[in-house]
Write an enzyme that holds these catalytic residues in place. Structure first.
Site, PDB file in Angstrom:
ATOM      1  N   LYS A  81       6.160  -0.229 -14.777  1.00 41.61           N
ATOM      2  CA  LYS A  81       5.205   0.491 -13.925  1.00 41.61           C
ATOM      3  C   LYS A  81       5.917   1.012 -12.678  1.00 41.61           C
ATOM      4  O   LYS A  81       6.771   0.318 -12.115  1.00 41.61           O
ATOM      5  CB  LYS A  81       4.070  -0.459 -13.539  1.00 41.61           C
ATOM      6  N   SER A 156      -4.943   0.239 -13.133  1.00 38.06           N
ATOM      7  CA  SER A 156      -4.017   1.253 -12.690  1.00 38.06           C
ATOM      8  C   SER A 156      -2.742   1.346 -13.530  1.00 38.06           C
ATOM      9  O   SER A 156      -2.031   2.348 -13.446  1.00 38.06           O
ATOM     10  CB  SER A 156      -3.636   0.989 -11.233  1.00 38.06           C
ATOM     11  N   SER A 180      -5.726  -4.534 -13.189  1.00 37.87           N
ATOM     12  CA  SER A 180      -4.886  -3.403 -13.596  1.00 37.87           C
ATOM     13  C   SER A 180      -3.921  -3.639 -14.751  1.00 37.87           C
ATOM     14  O   SER A 180      -3.327  -2.683 -15.245  1.00 37.87           O
ATOM     15  CB  SER A 180      -4.090  -2.887 -12.401  1.00 37.87           C
TER      16      SER A 180
HETATM   17  N1  GLN Z   1      -9.235  -1.138 -10.251  1.00 39.45           N
HETATM   18  C1  GLN Z   1      -9.028  -2.056  -9.173  1.00 39.45           C
HETATM   19  C2  GLN Z   1      -8.768  -1.291  -7.897  1.00 39.45           C
HETATM   20  O1  GLN Z   1      -8.862  -0.127  -7.940  1.00 39.45           O
HETATM   21  C3  GLN Z   1      -7.880  -2.971  -9.488  1.00 39.45           C
HETATM   22  C4  GLN Z   1      -6.579  -2.304  -9.361  1.00 39.45           C
HETATM   23  C5  GLN Z   1      -5.431  -3.224  -9.622  1.00 39.45           C
HETATM   24  O2  GLN Z   1      -5.568  -4.277 -10.215  1.00 39.45           O
HETATM   25  N2  GLN Z   1      -4.272  -2.827  -9.122  1.00 39.45           N
HETATM   26  O3  GLN Z   1      -8.476  -1.835  -6.881  1.00 39.45           O
END
Ligand code: GLN
Length: 498
Positions: A81, A156, A180
């Protein structure tokens, strides 16, 4: 190499490379070819590194020829990532503000993967600074779901999930702050593990919300997930939250049956979700619970009474931490700089141009929550509720070995559906955020498919530092079901891009 080549598990690939049955160069070449076919359509990568990957593979082959022993991931391609630092390789976090930033060092997990002889093949697309659930918040590209390119891969870590689902790489790393890793894994039909808070060093992970961030693996089998977790876990002096209790997982433990284990299902949460929980996911959960019961596990009902406050709690704590973590992007030390007036004008121009809408929203929310006068009412109260949520989980996990619950309320949604509705987007994490706030490990495993052919993942939540038990439960499911072994048509050999 045949189609089996790219469908093989990381474990099988490493064994073949170690025994000389296949060369690492041959392995890497076949995955690069697959990515050549699908990566541009899916937009899985922000940066690919074929030359570096082939060089690493050739070095591994030379070491084998010299009879040196090889690591447990010998010759296995892995995608990273884009919020994890790889020395000399662009690391943008999907943000304009870090355009052209090349870290001068490797993250801890990258050092560990290199020591295990894995081969890094590129940096995957993600929501800007990991804020989002669809990868639509990347400043550079929208990644597509390999099972239906009109749908999101989740986020994400959407690029990391999609690249494994499309067999462009057998493994990848993502980061999980509120879901994410688990949510994109569920949307793409692969495994995704969020380890216990403290199980993996975040040295070299670009910080979003430091009390929640964890790095975790994606893979196509439960055993491969364990292999990566074993390679990256443990204490590292450069991240004071990392812990020695996080020890490598013996793959034999994963083969032990589930008979004798107790699995908790939080029925009240499922009832409360009502119509918001897709019938296909509810059905998958019921059928998985029955499968575990038939296999000899005991099922019990567990209560997580404060989980209903998880989203509200998370959207105070995570933005508060983000607003202070992201203060460092000021145009002086990293990435782009805009404006040539005085210092303040330069800060404003740089941050105004460099951050996208969602990141800006989080910084504003977080700064507000932390400001004098509101701190007690919002941030402090959220911390107290967080403690209650953690206590709920620890209490439930005192009565069972693992909790079985949904990862997401629906399968992958269409691109654009929630892009202009932040609250709808936030609600898609309703089942993943509770375990994040509690700091306990959560695993998304491929359970089945809905009537339209979209994958459905389910979540197993475990006791702190007991990743092995949730992987063992998922492995037991994998032995009896074929969801994990299916690949999307566009990834199948010979299949063209859509
Ligand atoms: N979707 C969640 C957010 O937008 C979690 C994102 C993540 O785990 N990095 O914060």
């Amino acid at each position: 190499m045949s189609a089996d080549g790219i469908l093989a598990s990381a474990e099988a690939i490493a064994a073949d490379v170690a025994s000389g049955k296949r060369s690492a160069v041959e392995v890497v070449t076949s995955f690069l070819a697959q990515a050549d076919r699908t990566a541009d359509t899916l937009r899985t990568y922000l940066h690919r590194m074929p030359e570096a990957a082939l060089e690493t593979a050739a070095a591994i082959d030379r070491r084998r020829a010299a009879k040196e022993s090889l690591g447990p991931l010998a010759g296995v391609p892995i995608a990273i990532k884009d919020n994890i630092c790889v020395r000399g390789v662009p690391t943008t976090c999907g943000s304009r503000i870090l355009e052209r930033y090349c870290p001068p060092y490797d993250a801890h997990v990258i050092e560990r993967l290199r020591a295990a002889d894995a081969v890094i093949v590129g940096k995957t697309n993600c929501d800007e600074f990991a804020m989002g659930s669809s990868t639509e918040n990347s400043a550079y590209a929208v990644t597509r779901n390999p099972w239906d390119p009109e749908r999101v891969p989740g986020g994400s870590s959407g690029g990391s999930a999609a690249t494994v689902a499309a067999c462009e790489a057998p493994l990848s790393l993502g980061s999980d702050t509120g879901g994410s890793v688990r949510q994109p894994a569920a949307f793409c039909g692969v495994y995704g593990l969020k380890p216990t808070y403290g199980a993996v060093s975040r040295y070299g992970l670009v910080a979003f919300a430091s009390s929640l961030d964890q790095i975790g693996p994606f893979a196509r089998t439960a055993r491969d997930t364990a292999l990566v977790q074993s390679a990256i876990c443990g204490r590292d002096a450069r991240d004071m939250t990392s812990r020695a209790e996080a020890t490598p997982i013996d793959l034999n433990d994963l083969e032990r049956p589930v008979a004798g284990l107790t699995i908790g299902v939080p029925r009240a949460i499922l009832d409360e979700a009502g119509d918001a929980l897709a019938p296909s996911i509810r059905a998958a959960l019921t059928s998985a619970a029955s499968a575990f019961e038939r296999a000899g596990a005991t099922l019990i009902d567990v209560a997580l009474p404060h989980a209903r406050y998880a989203i509200a709690t998370y959207y105070l704590i995570a933005p508060a931490e983000a607003s202070s973590n992201l203060a460092r992007y000021d145009g002086v030390r990293y990435g782009v700089r805009r404006g040539d007036g005085d210092l303040r004008a330069m800060y404003e121009a740089t941050r105004g141009a460099g951050f996208g809408r969602e990141v800006t929203r989080r910084i504003l929310l977080g700064t507000y929550a932390l400001s004098a006068g509101y701190y007690d009412a919002f941030y402090l109260r959220a911390q107290k509720v967080r403690t209650l949520i953690r206590q709920d989980f620890l209490e439930a996990l005192g009565r069972c070995d693992a909790i079985l619950m949904p990862v997401t309320p629906t399968p992958a949604f269409p691109i654009g559906e929630k892009a202009d509705d932040p609250l709808a987007m936030y609600l898609s994490d309703i089942f993943s955020i509770p375990a994040s706030l509690a700091g306990v490990p959560g695993l998304s495993f491929p359970a089945t498919f809905d009537a339209t052919g979209l994958p459905i993942g389910l979540q197993l939540v475990g006791r702190p530092f007991d990743e092995r038990t949730i992987l063992r439960v998922a492995r037991a499911y994998e032995r009896e079901h074929d969801a994990a072994s299916r690949v999307p048509p566009l990834a199948a050999a010979g299949g063209g891009a859509p």
